[in-house]
Design an enzyme around this catalytic site. Structure first.
Site, short mmCIF file in Angstrom:
data_model
loop_
_atom_site.label_atom_id
_atom_site.label_comp_id
_atom_site.label_asym_id
_atom_site.label_seq_id
_atom_site.Cartn_x
_atom_site.Cartn_y
_atom_site.Cartn_z
N LYS A 191 1.07 -1.13 -0.05
CA LYS A 191 0.07 0.05 -0.01
C LYS A 191 0.94 1.27 -0.06
O LYS A 191 1.35 1.79 1.23
CB LYS A 191 -0.85 -0.09 1.22
N GLY A 244 6.40 5.05 8.74
CA GLY A 244 5.76 6.11 8.85
C GLY A 244 5.71 6.72 10.33
O GLY A 244 6.78 6.50 10.87
N SER A 245 4.73 7.34 10.82
CA SER A 245 4.43 8.08 11.96
C SER A 245 4.30 7.27 13.25
O SER A 245 3.64 5.93 12.99
CB SER A 245 3.39 9.08 11.87
N GLY A 249 1.92 3.83 13.61
CA GLY A 249 2.53 2.65 14.09
C GLY A 249 1.58 1.90 15.42
O GLY A 249 1.45 0.82 15.33
N GLU A 266 9.09 0.90 11.26
CA GLU A 266 10.41 2.00 11.04
C GLU A 266 9.55 3.43 11.34
O GLU A 266 8.89 3.65 10.39
CB GLU A 266 11.15 1.87 9.87
#
Length: 498
Positions: A191, A244-245, A249, A266
């Site tokens: 995605k 991402g943020s 997460g 990450e």
């Protein structure tokens, strides 16, 4: 700050305003809902493409295709064959690299001088994973049980991987997810970020050209709250690999509980970059500046908390500010541009909001501090490289991830105090230090609570060296043999021979 002039925009054939479908089971298809969304050049506002907008039904189709491939033909493909596919894909990425780098520039704004510089990294990652394909093995283990019992382990692919990537480096982020999946024998549903989906779709085309079988790689563009959420919670996904943020997460961890799927994350950062008085300041000035200004600050491990020893604080921060003022800001297609736009209007609002917060908190902007609206840049999402001086540890600009070209410069006096303050953050992704003292470098590197420590450099990366975070910056590693292990299960086998 230098501002580039308007330049003619080269129309890339994959970003010519046309419609792009999603890839499911080796076929290019529309979204089940028929929905589409637009992706635009953040430097000019120009329409690049309309893209099929996936949601839960499309994720269901893609996961089903990935499962069929995993349990069917793909499970019979030998390591050498997977290696060959990765090498073919690497060759195709190398052959088409200029267009891929231009796609990244068009879709998310990074200067083409930066995206072209990723040639070695992008191709190197694919070839590294190709090398790892034939190096996966278990081990025989001498056990202590009575009798003749033989014990050994097998390394097996975890299964169907849901991969969710950000917009700040689509080319390398895509490879970072599909590379280890192919190497280990997993299948993947990718995605891409809705802000920059085009490079991922183009790489999917190249993967098909390389001969990757249907269903092994599926790409479903869409929004995080729909397609991303459906992928994270899907009961037939065995692992989620997310970049991402930290807020997203946390949502993915909660969504993974349904079937206890494996998760690697990450996430964000508020990384310290430390400059001692004994450093080579001529090297540290551009190094510390570009540790933040590169990619317009849209790097999770950017060294945004610049700690400078008190005795050189005023001189050094002033030099970093002057360096920032001399960077050329403009459309990333101009090869002379060093600072491109932020990716979207939403990101622009976020960053300019923090510029206001910093000034209200009492920090002084020695450079930048505002949106760029000159000439042709008025149509894009540009922020000038900003250096805040007089920053205190408790200021929001020193604690919260801004994800823009904003440095918070903080003074320190002694090393013990410094380490405690550098670690006083919820994040722990990157860190840097500049010194000529080798003993000091090793001591501080050992003390910093971060997944990467760069000494007299910043943001250097290699496919063989692991990258990842501590604390709220996530867990799991990307690159290196540790990355491949994230996509494998370990099975113990016991055989009684007598």
């Amino acid at each position: 700050m230098a501002v580039s002039q308007a330049i003619p925009i080269t129309r890339h054939p994959f970003a010519n305003g046309s419609y792009k479908q999603m890839l499911i089971d080796g076929k290019w298809v529309d979204a089940a809902s028929g929905k589409r969304f637009e992706t635009r050049n953040p430097a000019t506002g120009e329409l690049l493409a309309t893209v099929a907008e996936g949601d839960k039904e499309d994720i269901d189709r893609a996961v089903a295709a990935a499962r069929r491939a995993f349990e069917g033909p793909w499970s019979k493909v030998k390591p050498f064959e997977r290696q060959n596919l990765l090498l073919k894909l690497a060759d195709l990425v190398e052959k088409n690299f200029d267009e891929l780098s231009q796609l990244d520039t068009l879709d998310m704004g990074a200067p083409v001088s930066r995206t072209r510089a990723y040639r070695l990294r992008a191709i190197g990652m694919l070839r590294y994973y190709a090398g790892q394909t034939t190096a996966i093995h278990g081990e025989t283990i001498e056990n202590s049980l009575p009798g003749e019992i033989f014990s050994y382990t097998l390394k097996e692919p975890v299964g169907v991987v849901g991969a969710i990537i950000p917009w700040n480096g689509p080319l390398t982020a895509t490879i970072w997810k599909i590379g280890p999946a192919l190497a280990t024998g997993c299948t993947v549903v990718l995605k891409p970020a809705e802000e920059a989906p085009l490079t991922s779709l183009r790489i999917a085309e190249l993967a098909m050209e390389a001969g990757v079988p249907p269903g092994v790689i599926n790409v479903v563009p869409g929004y995080g709250e729909t397609a991303g959420a459906a992928l994270a919670s899907h009961h037939d996904v065995d692992k989620v690999a997310f970049t991402g943020s930290h807020v997203t997460g946390q949502s993915i961890i909660r969504a993974s509980a349904g079937n206890l799927k494996r998760v690697s994350l990450e996430l964000g950062g508020k990384s310290p970059d430390i400059v001692f008085a004994d450093a080579d300041l001529d090297a540290a000035v551009p190094g510390a500046a570009m540790a933040v200004f590169a990619n317009s600050g849209q790097i999770c491990s950017a060294g945004t908390r610049l700690f400078v020893e008190q005795s050189i604080y005023e001189e050094f921060v002033g030099r970093v500010a002057e360096f920032g003022k001399n960077l050329q800001v403009g459309n990333g297609l101009d090869p002379n541009v060093q600072i491109g736009p932020l990716v979207s209007e939403q990101q622009l609002e976020r960053v300019t909001g923090y510029l206001d917060i910093g000034q209200k908190e009492g920090a002084k902007a020695l450079a930048g501090g505002a949106r760029v609206t000159e000439g042709a840049l008025s149509k894009g999402f540009f922020v000038s490289p900003t250096v805040f001086a007089g920053v205190q540890d408790n200021m929001r600009i020193a604690q919260e991830e801004i994800f823009g070209p904003v440095i918070s410069a903080i003074a320190f006096k002694d090393m013990d105090e410094l380490v405690k303050r550098a670690n006083a953050t919820t994040f722990g992704l990157g860190s840097g230090l500049w010194t000529r003292d080798v003993s000091k470098a090793h001591a501080v590197a050992r003390s910093l609570r971060a997944g990467s420590v760069w000494v007299n450099c910043y943001q250097t990366m290699d496919p063989a060296v692991p990258f990842g975070g501590y604390k709220m910056s996530g867990y799991g590693r990307e690159s290196g043999k540790q990355h491949v292990e994230e996509y494998l299960n370990v099975k113990a086998v016991w055989v009684k021979t007598a």
